[in-house]
Write a protein that holds these residues in place. Structure first.
Motif, PDB file in Angstrom:
ATOM      1  N   UNK A  64       0.877  -1.180   0.000  1.00  0.00           N
ATOM      2  CA  UNK A  64       0.000   0.000   0.000  1.00  0.00           C
ATOM      3  C   UNK A  64       0.913   1.229   0.000  1.00  0.00           C
ATOM      4  N   UNK A  65       0.945   1.934  -1.132  1.00  0.00           N
ATOM      5  CA  UNK A  65       1.976   2.947  -1.389  1.00  0.00           C
ATOM      6  C   UNK A  65       1.460   4.367  -1.187  1.00  0.00           C
ATOM      7  N   UNK A  66       2.321   5.202  -0.582  1.00  0.00           N
ATOM      8  CA  UNK A  66       2.065   6.631  -0.339  1.00  0.00           C
ATOM      9  C   UNK A  66       0.757   6.861   0.414  1.00  0.00           C
ATOM     10  N   UNK A  67       0.573   6.114   1.476  1.00  0.00           N
ATOM     11  CA  UNK A  67      -0.608   6.288   2.327  1.00  0.00           C
ATOM     12  C   UNK A  67      -0.480   7.609   3.077  1.00  0.00           C
ATOM     13  N   UNK A  68      -1.458   8.485   2.938  1.00  0.00           N
ATOM     14  CA  UNK A  68      -1.356   9.806   3.579  1.00  0.00           C
ATOM     15  C   UNK A  68      -1.651   9.749   5.064  1.00  0.00           C
ATOM     16  N   UNK A  69      -2.524   8.795   5.470  1.00  0.00           N
ATOM     17  CA  UNK A  69      -2.880   8.651   6.881  1.00  0.00           C
ATOM     18  C   UNK A  69      -3.348   7.215   7.091  1.00  0.00           C
ATOM     19  N   UNK A  70      -2.545   6.379   7.749  1.00  0.00           N
ATOM     20  CA  UNK A  70      -2.920   4.972   7.909  1.00  0.00           C
ATOM     21  C   UNK A  70      -4.246   4.757   8.623  1.00  0.00           C
ATOM     22  N   UNK A  71      -4.701   5.737   9.392  1.00  0.00           N
ATOM     23  CA  UNK A  71      -5.955   5.575  10.124  1.00  0.00           C
ATOM     24  C   UNK A  71      -7.173   6.010   9.319  1.00  0.00           C
ATOM     25  N   UNK A  72      -6.964   6.576   8.131  1.00  0.00           N
ATOM     26  CA  UNK A  72      -8.094   7.058   7.325  1.00  0.00           C
ATOM     27  C   UNK A  72      -9.006   5.881   6.986  1.00  0.00           C
ATOM     28  N   UNK A  76       4.057   4.943   3.964  1.00  0.00           N
ATOM     29  CA  UNK A  76       3.590   6.320   4.007  1.00  0.00           C
ATOM     30  C   UNK A  76       4.556   7.198   3.221  1.00  0.00           C
ATOM     31  N   UNK A  77       4.090   8.365   2.826  1.00  0.00           N
ATOM     32  CA  UNK A  77       4.938   9.280   2.064  1.00  0.00           C
ATOM     33  C   UNK A  77       6.024   9.869   2.957  1.00  0.00           C
ATOM     34  N   UNK A  93      12.302  13.938  -1.388  1.00  0.00           N
ATOM     35  CA  UNK A  93      11.321  13.010  -0.816  1.00  0.00           C
ATOM     36  C   UNK A  93      10.737  12.108  -1.899  1.00  0.00           C
ATOM     37  N   UNK A  94      10.418  12.710  -3.038  1.00  0.00           N
ATOM     38  CA  UNK A  94       9.826  11.933  -4.132  1.00  0.00           C
ATOM     39  C   UNK A  94      10.802  10.883  -4.646  1.00  0.00           C
ATOM     40  N   UNK A  95      12.072  11.258  -4.801  1.00  0.00           N
ATOM     41  CA  UNK A  95      13.071  10.299  -5.266  1.00  0.00           C
ATOM     42  C   UNK A  95      13.250   9.165  -4.264  1.00  0.00           C
ATOM     43  N   UNK A  96      13.218   9.511  -2.988  1.00  0.00           N
ATOM     44  CA  UNK A  96      13.355   8.490  -1.945  1.00  0.00           C
ATOM     45  C   UNK A  96      12.180   7.515  -2.005  1.00  0.00           C
ATOM     46  N   UNK A  97      10.969   8.065  -2.168  1.00  0.00           N
ATOM     47  CA  UNK A  97       9.785   7.213  -2.242  1.00  0.00           C
ATOM     48  C   UNK A  97       9.799   6.357  -3.502  1.00  0.00           C
ATOM     49  N   UNK A  98      10.277   6.923  -4.607  1.00  0.00           N
ATOM     50  CA  UNK A  98      10.345   6.168  -5.861  1.00  0.00           C
ATOM     51  C   UNK A  98      11.323   5.006  -5.738  1.00  0.00           C
ATOM     52  N   UNK A  99      12.461   5.261  -5.125  1.00  0.00           N
ATOM     53  CA  UNK A  99      13.433   4.194  -4.943  1.00  0.00           C
ATOM     54  C   UNK A  99      12.860   3.075  -4.073  1.00  0.00           C
ATOM     55  N   UNK A 122       3.845   4.921 -10.906  1.00  0.00           N
ATOM     56  CA  UNK A 122       3.508   3.685 -10.197  1.00  0.00           C
ATOM     57  C   UNK A 122       3.095   2.611 -11.204  1.00  0.00           C
ATOM     58  N   UNK A 123       2.326   3.014 -12.204  1.00  0.00           N
ATOM     59  CA  UNK A 123       1.922   2.066 -13.239  1.00  0.00           C
ATOM     60  C   UNK A 123       3.109   1.525 -14.012  1.00  0.00           C
ATOM     61  N   UNK A 124       4.066   2.408 -14.324  1.00  0.00           N
ATOM     62  CA  UNK A 124       5.262   1.982 -15.058  1.00  0.00           C
ATOM     63  C   UNK A 124       6.087   1.006 -14.228  1.00  0.00           C
ATOM     64  N   UNK A 125       6.325   1.345 -12.957  1.00  0.00           N
ATOM     65  CA  UNK A 125       7.096   0.462 -12.080  1.00  0.00           C
ATOM     66  C   UNK A 125       6.382  -0.882 -11.928  1.00  0.00           C
ATOM     67  N   UNK A 126       5.070  -0.847 -11.786  1.00  0.00           N
ATOM     68  CA  UNK A 126       4.318  -2.088 -11.639  1.00  0.00           C
ATOM     69  C   UNK A 126       4.469  -2.996 -12.837  1.00  0.00           C
ATOM     70  N   UNK A 127       4.446  -2.426 -14.028  1.00  0.00           N
ATOM     71  CA  UNK A 127       4.581  -3.239 -15.231  1.00  0.00           C
ATOM     72  C   UNK A 127       6.000  -3.775 -15.382  1.00  0.00           C
ATOM     73  N   UNK A 128       6.984  -2.973 -15.029  1.00  0.00           N
ATOM     74  CA  UNK A 128       8.365  -3.432 -15.121  1.00  0.00           C
ATOM     75  C   UNK A 128       8.652  -4.554 -14.127  1.00  0.00           C
ATOM     76  N   UNK A 129       7.994  -4.508 -12.986  1.00  0.00           N
ATOM     77  CA  UNK A 129       8.219  -5.536 -11.954  1.00  0.00           C
ATOM     78  C   UNK A 129       7.148  -6.615 -11.979  1.00  0.00           C
TER      79      UNK A 129
END
Length: 354
Positions: A9-17, A38-39, A48-54, A79-86
């Motif tokens: 579950x990627x880039x969750x803004x608030x786990x309690x939502x 979480x982001x 931050x974005x590069x860290x999350x992408x890695x 996310x779609x591109x990474x998903x297809x590559x993996x």
């Protein structure tokens, strides 16, 4: 392949939502292993974005399914591109669209402008990036299915439903005053201008008292409208409370208000407070919309709909409602609504299987 399906579950803004929490709980109940990312919150935005992408690339190699959390549609293309590559299944929660929020709800972007077209493009790219696209009502699901961007995408409607704390409680003892509750974060979707105008129209017809819980957004404008109409004595403004405190506020009310906005989104969603109020055995007054068809049979007399955008219609509903009679008519409303939710969430089995 053997073993449980591994879900990221990627880039969750608030786990309690409630939305992403319910999704996580459902998948775990189906036997999936769910990891929450979480982001990043420290450092410059680009870093931050590069860290999350890695992290996404590394974790996608270890997971079978990647779920992009709600409120994160701008991230869907990569996310779609990474998903297809993996070779991971990419699930995108389209619960809140970018165009409908900025253009339709808040009006911060002018319709037809370049910015509006870019937001629409981002929504389309997010839909195109998904193997599975999640929405919250059948109305929104049908709209997604007919989009050209949805070619090859499985669209699944997951009803918002009510949390475990929302259970029927006995209605308040009949009295001279109708206690009405609204809660939320003061976004235009809620149409509080209509609510305040309706409250003013109840004067001399029925003793109605409104409690508003929350903050942000249009709260200042709502308080000004109350003062201008001279109905401060009918309103009580309360700051935000923890989710656990909502059960007590609802049980102390006769009526829970839903949404009364005029945007396209307002006509296609069923708000959290609608589910929660109904499941708690309270009358819910909300603007009529095609989305409500899904729950109207289960809610029965507890669901009272009004003419969209009409303060007079809301006032008439508040003056006519009989909370005790409605509660007696639908004593098992929580079970009936839960059945609606189960039917929707059963369709998510595609994610929990290989």
């Amino acid at each position: 392949m053997t073993g449980p399906v591994r879900v990221l579950q990627y880039r969750v803004h608030d786990p309690s939502y409630p939305r992403n929490r319910r999704l996580r709980e459902h998948l775990r109940a189906e036997g999936c292993e769910v990891t929450v990312l979480t982001a990043s919150r420290r450092g410059p935005r680009a870093l931050r974005l590069l860290r999350d992408l890695a992290t996404l690339v590394r974790e996608s190699l270890r997971h079978d399914v990647v779920v992009l959390s709600e409120l994160r549609l701008a991230h869907a293309p990569y996310v779609g591109l990474v998903g297809r590559l993996t070779r991971s299944t990419v699930v995108v929660d389209g619960f809140v669209g970018l165009h409908e929020t900025e253009v339709g709800d808040w009006g911060r972007v002018r319709p037809g402008s370049l910015r509006a077209r870019l937001l629409r493009l981002q929504d389309d790219l997010a839909l195109r990036a998904a193997h599975v696209w999640l929405v919250d009502t059948e109305v929104r699901a049908r709209r997604a299915v007919t989009s050209r961007a949805a070619a090859g995408t499985r669209v699944v409607s997951l009803p918002v439903g009510a949390p475990e704390w929302a259970v029927p409680t006995p209605p308040r003892a009949p009295g001279d005053t109708l206690e009405v509750l609204w809660y939320g974060n003061y976004i235009p979707l809620h149409g509080l201008d209509v609510v305040v105008a309706a409250l003013a129209l109840t004067q001399g017809r029925r003793d109605v008292r409104l409690t508003l819980v929350g903050d942000g957004g249009t709260r200042d404008a709502t308080e000004r409208a109350v003062r201008l109409l001279g109905i401060e004595h009918l309103c009580r403004f309360v700051d935000p409370v923890p989710e656990a405190a909502l059960a007590g506020l609802i049980s102390a009310a006769d009526v829970v208000l839903g949404i009364f906005g005029s945007s396209e989104k307002a006509r296609s969603v069923i708000a959290n407070k609608v589910w929660q109020g109904l499941a708690s055995g309270r009358v819910v007054v909300t603007a009529d919309s095609p989305a409500l068809v899904e729950i109207a049979p289960a809610a029965g007399a507890l669901l009272v709909t009004t003419e969209p955008g009409s303060a007079a219609s809301v006032a008439d509903a508040l003056c006519a409602v009989d909370p005790a009679a409605a509660s007696r008519a639908v004593p098992d409303v929580d079970e009936r609504l839960a059945a609606v939710v189960r039917r929707g969430w059963d369709s998510l089995a595609i994610v929990a299987t290989r």
